[in-house]
Design a protein around this motif. Structure first.
Motif, PDB file in Angstrom:
ATOM      1  N   ALA A  34      61.542  64.435 129.455  1.00  0.00           N
ATOM      2  CA  ALA A  34      60.404  64.128 128.377  1.00  0.00           C
ATOM      3  C   ALA A  34      60.696  62.967 127.704  1.00  0.00           C
ATOM      4  O   ALA A  34      59.766  61.964 127.102  1.00  0.00           O
ATOM      5  N   ALA A  35      61.849  62.545 127.123  1.00  0.00           N
ATOM      6  CA  ALA A  35      62.393  61.538 126.369  1.00  0.00           C
ATOM      7  C   ALA A  35      62.167  60.262 127.331  1.00  0.00           C
ATOM      8  O   ALA A  35      61.631  59.100 126.754  1.00  0.00           O
ATOM      9  N   ALA A  36      62.552  60.316 128.664  1.00  0.00           N
ATOM     10  CA  ALA A  36      62.384  59.020 129.382  1.00  0.00           C
ATOM     11  C   ALA A  36      60.817  58.627 129.578  1.00  0.00           C
ATOM     12  O   ALA A  36      60.286  57.693 129.540  1.00  0.00           O
ATOM     13  N   ALA A  37      59.979  59.750 129.762  1.00  0.00           N
ATOM     14  CA  ALA A  37      58.480  59.642 129.743  1.00  0.00           C
ATOM     15  C   ALA A  37      57.943  58.989 128.515  1.00  0.00           C
ATOM     16  O   ALA A  37      56.847  58.001 128.697  1.00  0.00           O
ATOM     17  N   GLU A  38      58.417  59.381 127.375  1.00  0.00           N
ATOM     18  CA  GLU A  38      57.911  58.837 126.282  1.00  0.00           C
ATOM     19  C   GLU A  38      58.212  57.643 125.870  1.00  0.00           C
ATOM     20  O   GLU A  38      57.555  56.647 125.620  1.00  0.00           O
ATOM     21  N   ILE A  39      59.662  57.143 126.354  1.00  0.00           N
ATOM     22  CA  ILE A  39      60.008  55.582 126.356  1.00  0.00           C
ATOM     23  C   ILE A  39      59.298  54.970 127.381  1.00  0.00           C
ATOM     24  O   ILE A  39      58.827  53.889 126.991  1.00  0.00           O
ATOM     25  N   LEU A  40      59.037  55.257 128.527  1.00  0.00           N
ATOM     26  CA  LEU A  40      58.244  54.477 129.341  1.00  0.00           C
ATOM     27  C   LEU A  40      56.790  54.087 128.992  1.00  0.00           C
ATOM     28  O   LEU A  40      56.461  53.110 128.978  1.00  0.00           O
ATOM     29  N   ALA A  41      56.307  55.171 128.350  1.00  0.00           N
ATOM     30  CA  ALA A  41      54.818  54.963 127.970  1.00  0.00           C
ATOM     31  C   ALA A  41      54.697  53.977 126.844  1.00  0.00           C
ATOM     32  O   ALA A  41      53.950  53.501 126.624  1.00  0.00           O
ATOM     33  N   ASP A  42      55.815  53.933 125.798  1.00  0.00           N
ATOM     34  CA  ASP A  42      55.956  53.187 124.745  1.00  0.00           C
ATOM     35  C   ASP A  42      56.125  51.707 125.129  1.00  0.00           C
ATOM     36  O   ASP A  42      55.395  50.816 124.724  1.00  0.00           O
ATOM     37  N   ILE A  43      57.034  51.527 126.279  1.00  0.00           N
ATOM     38  CA  ILE A  43      57.230  50.365 126.438  1.00  0.00           C
ATOM     39  C   ILE A  43      55.917  49.711 127.407  1.00  0.00           C
ATOM     40  O   ILE A  43      55.617  48.652 127.234  1.00  0.00           O
ATOM     41  N   LYS A  44      55.166  50.519 128.073  1.00  0.00           N
ATOM     42  CA  LYS A  44      54.056  50.076 128.758  1.00  0.00           C
ATOM     43  C   LYS A  44      53.097  49.540 127.938  1.00  0.00           C
ATOM     44  O   LYS A  44      52.329  48.853 127.890  1.00  0.00           O
ATOM     45  N   LYS A  45      53.121  50.409 126.578  1.00  0.00           N
ATOM     46  CA  LYS A  45      52.067  50.080 125.703  1.00  0.00           C
ATOM     47  C   LYS A  45      52.409  48.853 124.599  1.00  0.00           C
ATOM     48  O   LYS A  45      51.584  48.122 124.515  1.00  0.00           O
ATOM     49  N   ARG A  46      53.557  48.815 124.311  1.00  0.00           N
ATOM     50  CA  ARG A  46      54.028  47.682 123.181  1.00  0.00           C
ATOM     51  C   ARG A  46      55.054  46.868 123.651  1.00  0.00           C
ATOM     52  O   ARG A  46      55.279  45.877 123.068  1.00  0.00           O
ATOM     53  N   GLY A  47      55.398  46.850 124.927  1.00  0.00           N
ATOM     54  CA  GLY A  47      56.122  45.682 125.386  1.00  0.00           C
ATOM     55  C   GLY A  47      57.472  45.476 124.726  1.00  0.00           C
ATOM     56  O   GLY A  47      58.389  46.313 124.604  1.00  0.00           O
ATOM     57  N   ASP A  48      57.593  44.065 124.612  1.00  0.00           N
ATOM     58  CA  ASP A  48      58.530  43.728 123.639  1.00  0.00           C
ATOM     59  C   ASP A  48      59.061  44.290 122.444  1.00  0.00           C
ATOM     60  O   ASP A  48      60.214  44.587 122.033  1.00  0.00           O
ATOM     61  N   GLU A  49      57.950  44.518 121.755  1.00  0.00           N
ATOM     62  CA  GLU A  49      58.230  45.124 120.271  1.00  0.00           C
ATOM     63  C   GLU A  49      58.987  46.492 120.582  1.00  0.00           C
ATOM     64  O   GLU A  49      59.910  46.783 119.714  1.00  0.00           O
ATOM     65  N   ALA A  50      58.695  47.264 121.170  1.00  0.00           N
ATOM     66  CA  ALA A  50      59.136  48.784 121.696  1.00  0.00           C
ATOM     67  C   ALA A  50      60.641  48.452 122.340  1.00  0.00           C
ATOM     68  O   ALA A  50      61.455  49.177 121.943  1.00  0.00           O
ATOM     69  N   LEU A  51      60.728  47.382 123.173  1.00  0.00           N
ATOM     70  CA  LEU A  51      62.019  47.268 123.826  1.00  0.00           C
ATOM     71  C   LEU A  51      63.214  46.678 122.732  1.00  0.00           C
ATOM     72  O   LEU A  51      64.300  47.239 122.842  1.00  0.00           O
ATOM     73  N   LEU A  52      62.782  45.969 121.813  1.00  0.00           N
ATOM     74  CA  LEU A  52      63.709  45.405 120.668  1.00  0.00           C
ATOM     75  C   LEU A  52      63.823  46.833 119.823  1.00  0.00           C
ATOM     76  O   LEU A  52      64.832  46.976 119.278  1.00  0.00           O
ATOM     77  N   GLY A  53      62.973  47.774 119.594  1.00  0.00           N
ATOM     78  CA  GLY A  53      63.291  48.794 118.638  1.00  0.00           C
ATOM     79  C   GLY A  53      64.288  49.809 119.368  1.00  0.00           C
ATOM     80  O   GLY A  53      65.230  50.286 118.707  1.00  0.00           O
TER      81      GLY A  53
END
Length: 456
Positions: A34-53
């Motif tokens: 579930a954690a991996a799925a949430e992270i993947l969805a966030d990266i797909k949506k917010r890209g670099d911003e999410a990656l930095l976070g």
């Protein structure tokens, strides 16, 4: 005192006991998935911003921009130059051996022309871009860089993007030096499921790749499972395994240490000995107990051997080979006289190590063949990672005017049988006037088949 299980193939319930020994339920933890799925969805949506976070949150590395998370090329070169001479030499020689072996795996384009002028063939092309995940921080696995990057480069992959976490800025000079030797194109200091998402979907800074290879923790594995189909992945690997078949004439200390060599990887790793000699099995058991105390990872080895290890007495070496085929191990050592005679009886194994002097550890680092191998019995249908995992095959078909009549009628008959009218008519149009030359759109006629180069 370690208590490693002892089994005998003559016991009436041996098959049942072996089944329990081999059982490994790789149940993906729901919370991890579930954690991996949430992270993947966030990266797909917010890209670099999410990656930095996520890098700030999990690696405690506060970067103001993605530019700060990409290592310059000179950092790889400086890492290589800073290594002690013996480490630099070992890395360079290992890389050369791995490269020489994998160069023999290159697939070539080919074609042939039938009597009526029809050309059939296969075109080989490399993947455009591959992502390599390498564990980072205090972990140092330069061998993983060599084994994943070199076959990709040999295959002709256009660009190799490496990701490796650097918690609190910790980097491994060995890993970076290996990347320099392998001519890795770009390195981003990111890790975890978020790095897998960046490679799979692409961000403004991290380019999308076609395939992701390399080992990682449970979150990385869960993320790779989820992005498969968007990109290719190498394999879903389980815990490390070694199976040793010994005739009882090898030094028992060597065999005990060979079992340790995989048991030290992970508490869930599996190390098994098959031998027809009960006295030798006793000697190996005694060696295990004696040598274990001196091992730096003795707790891991102890847990692995007690939980999933076994010393198994078999009737003879023929039976040992039959049991080995049932197990289909990742690593198989044939520590016997004339091992080449017994090798022909082995149908399922990731890698086969022949003879008393061929320790599995040599395959991990420098023998030449790849150490990324199928586990958990998947050697029944899977192969080691290799150059062929970074190349694609495209079928080539060029039908002459003469052949269109013969092949077209076959295709038309089968298409009508399947109820696919357009398929049938597509073939029929080309042979209804087959006696006429078929224009190619330039005023000339197609008469000569194309010639494919040996490798494209």
């Amino acid at each position: 005192m370690i208590q490693i299980r002892r089994l005998s193939s003559t016991d009436s319930r041996f098959d049942e006991a072996l089944g329990r020994l081999l059982a490994f339920e790789d149940e993906q933890d729901a919370a991890v998935d579930a954690a991996a799925a949430e992270i993947l969805a966030d990266i797909k949506k917010r890209g670099d911003e999410a990656l930095l976070g996520y890098t700030r949150r999990f690696d405690h590395l506060d970067a103001g921009s993605m530019a700060e998370l990409e290592l310059p090329h000179d950092r790889m070169q400086s890492a290589l130059q800073s290594l002690p001479a013996d480490q630099r030499s070992a890395l360079t020689e290992a890389a050369a051996r791995v490269r020489a072996y994998h160069e023999k795996q290159l697939m070539q384009s080919w074609s042939y022309v039938e009597p009526d002028g029809t050309l059939l063939g296969q075109q080989i092309t490399p993947l455009d871009r591959v992502g390599l995940y390498v564990p980072g921080g205090k972990a140092s696995y330069p061998s993983s860089v060599l084994m994943n990057a070199i076959p990709a480069k040999v295959a002709g992959v256009g660009e190799l993007i490496m990701v490796t976490p650097t918690p609190r800025g910790e980097t491994s000079d060995l890993v970076l030096a290996a990347a320099a030797i392998c001519n890795v194109d770009r390195i981003f200091t990111i890790g975890g499921a978020q790095a897998i998402g960046a490679l799979a979907y692409g961000t403004h800074t991290v380019p999308q790749v076609d395939k992701i290879v390399g080992p990682g923790n449970a979150y990385v594995a869960a993320a790779k499972r989820r992005v498969f189909g968007v990109v290719g992945i190498d394999m879903l690997a389980g815990p490390s395994e070694i199976l040793v078949i010994c005739d009882g004439k090898t030094n028992p200390d060597w065999i005990a240490m060979d079992l340790f060599s995989q048991a030290e990887h992970d508490e869930l790793a599996q190390a098994i000995l098959l031998s027809p000699d009960p006295v030798f099995i006793d000697a190996v058991a005694a060696s295990i107990a004696r040598q274990l105390e001196a091992m730096s990872r003795k707790r891991v080895i102890h847990t692995s051997l007690e939980g999933r290890g076994a010393l198994i007495q078999v009737r003879d070496l023929d039976e040992a080979c039959a049991i080995a085929n049932r197990i289909a191990p990742e690593h198989l050592e044939l520590s016997v006289e004339q091992p080449e005679n017994w090798m022909t009886k082995i149908r399922h194994a990731g890698a086969i190590f022949l003879g008393r002097y061929t320790s599995e550890a040599l395959g991990d680092y420098c023998a030449g063949p790849n150490h990324v191998l199928p586990t958990s019995g998947t050697a029944r249908f899977s192969s080691p990672l290799g150059v062929y995992d970074f190349q694609k095959r495209s079928s080539i078909i060029q039908v002459s005017a003469e052949a269109s009549a013969r092949l077209g009628r076959i295709a038309s008959t089968l298409a009508h049988g399947e109820g696919l009218q357009a398929h049938a008519m597509s073939a029929e149009y080309r042979f209804q006037n087959s006696a006429a030359a078929i224009p190619d759109g330039s005023g000339s006629s197609i008469s000569e088949p194309i010639a494919l180069p040996p490798r494209l």
